[in-house]
Design a protein around this motif. Structure first.
Motif, PDB file in Angstrom:
ATOM      1  N   UNK A   9       0.829  -1.211   0.000  1.00 37.19           N
ATOM      2  CA  UNK A   9       0.000   0.000   0.000  1.00 37.19           C
ATOM      3  C   UNK A   9       0.860   1.256   0.000  1.00 37.19           C
ATOM      4  N   UNK A  10       1.893   1.266   0.834  1.00 40.76           N
ATOM      5  CA  UNK A  10       2.770   2.429   0.914  1.00 40.76           C
ATOM      6  C   UNK A  10       3.528   2.639  -0.393  1.00 40.76           C
ATOM      7  N   UNK A  11       4.071   1.565  -0.949  1.00 38.52           N
ATOM      8  CA  UNK A  11       4.794   1.672  -2.215  1.00 38.52           C
ATOM      9  C   UNK A  11       3.896   2.203  -3.332  1.00 38.52           C
ATOM     10  N   UNK A  12       2.628   1.764  -3.349  1.00 38.47           N
ATOM     11  CA  UNK A  12       1.689   2.253  -4.374  1.00 38.47           C
ATOM     12  C   UNK A  12       1.438   3.751  -4.260  1.00 38.47           C
ATOM     13  N   UNK A  13       1.649   4.310  -3.073  1.00 41.35           N
ATOM     14  CA  UNK A  13       1.492   5.755  -2.849  1.00 41.35           C
ATOM     15  C   UNK A  13       2.824   6.496  -2.981  1.00 41.35           C
ATOM     16  N   UNK A  14       3.887   5.771  -3.347  1.00 40.22           N
ATOM     17  CA  UNK A  14       5.191   6.405  -3.507  1.00 40.22           C
ATOM     18  C   UNK A  14       5.925   6.639  -2.202  1.00 40.22           C
ATOM     19  N   UNK A  15       5.625   5.828  -1.185  1.00 44.47           N
ATOM     20  CA  UNK A  15       6.235   5.973   0.129  1.00 44.47           C
ATOM     21  C   UNK A  15       7.095   4.746   0.416  1.00 44.47           C
ATOM     22  N   UNK A  16       8.363   4.983   0.751  1.00 41.21           N
ATOM     23  CA  UNK A  16       9.247   3.884   1.122  1.00 41.21           C
ATOM     24  C   UNK A  16       8.756   3.297   2.445  1.00 41.21           C
ATOM     25  N   UNK A  17       8.516   1.987   2.491  1.00 36.66           N
ATOM     26  CA  UNK A  17       7.957   1.361   3.704  1.00 36.66           C
ATOM     27  C   UNK A  17       9.004   1.095   4.787  1.00 36.66           C
ATOM     28  N   UNK A  18       9.361   2.135   5.532  1.00 41.60           N
ATOM     29  CA  UNK A  18      10.308   1.976   6.635  1.00 41.60           C
ATOM     30  C   UNK A  18       9.588   1.359   7.840  1.00 41.60           C
TER      31      UNK A  18
END
Length: 138
Positions: A9-18
């Protein structure tokens, strides 16, 4: 919800999943109502307030969460839901209890449509009702 799903979900929003971002997302997902920074700080201890706030700011920028102004001078945060993610049509009515300070989501009640001049573009709407919740009205 498993970690791989949150990462996706985070990657689909352009957010690196830390790890911190995953933890904040999962905590928001668990909450039945919008939460403030202090609530998240307690539940995500030992993560510090500044780290949580940076994640929330990023999530708001990337339209992963809604930021709600409830009139108590405390911002509340909730995950975006629905097919239109983070549009005015995705936003719903909230209720702020003036006694206990809780914010309730009325997810089945959409923010009413407002006709505005064509040259204006609505990015968000905050529709907050205030009064007493059933528990406090007893």
């Amino acid at each position: 919800m498993n970690t791989e799903y949150v990462e996706s979900l985070l990657l689909n929003k352009g957010v690196k999943p830390t790890p911190n971002r995953i933890l904040v997302y999962k905590e928001l997902l668990k909450s039945p109502r919008p939460v403030n920074l202090a609530d998240l700080e307690i539940s995500l201890n030992p993560m510090d307030k500044a780290s949580i706030f940076r994640v929330l700011e990023l999530f708001a920028e990337k339209e992963i969460i809604h930021v709600i102004e409830d009139g108590s001078r405390s911002l509340k945060y909730e995950l975006c839901h629905g097919a239109n993610h983070h549009t005015v049509n995705d936003q719903h009515v909230h209720f702020y209890c003036e006694k206990c300070g809780e914010v309730f989501c009325f997810e089945d009640i959409a923010v009413p449509h407002v006709d505005i001049p064509v040259s204006f573009k609505i990015k968000s709407a905050n529709y907050m009702l205030k009064g007493l919740c059933p528990k406090c009205d007893r």
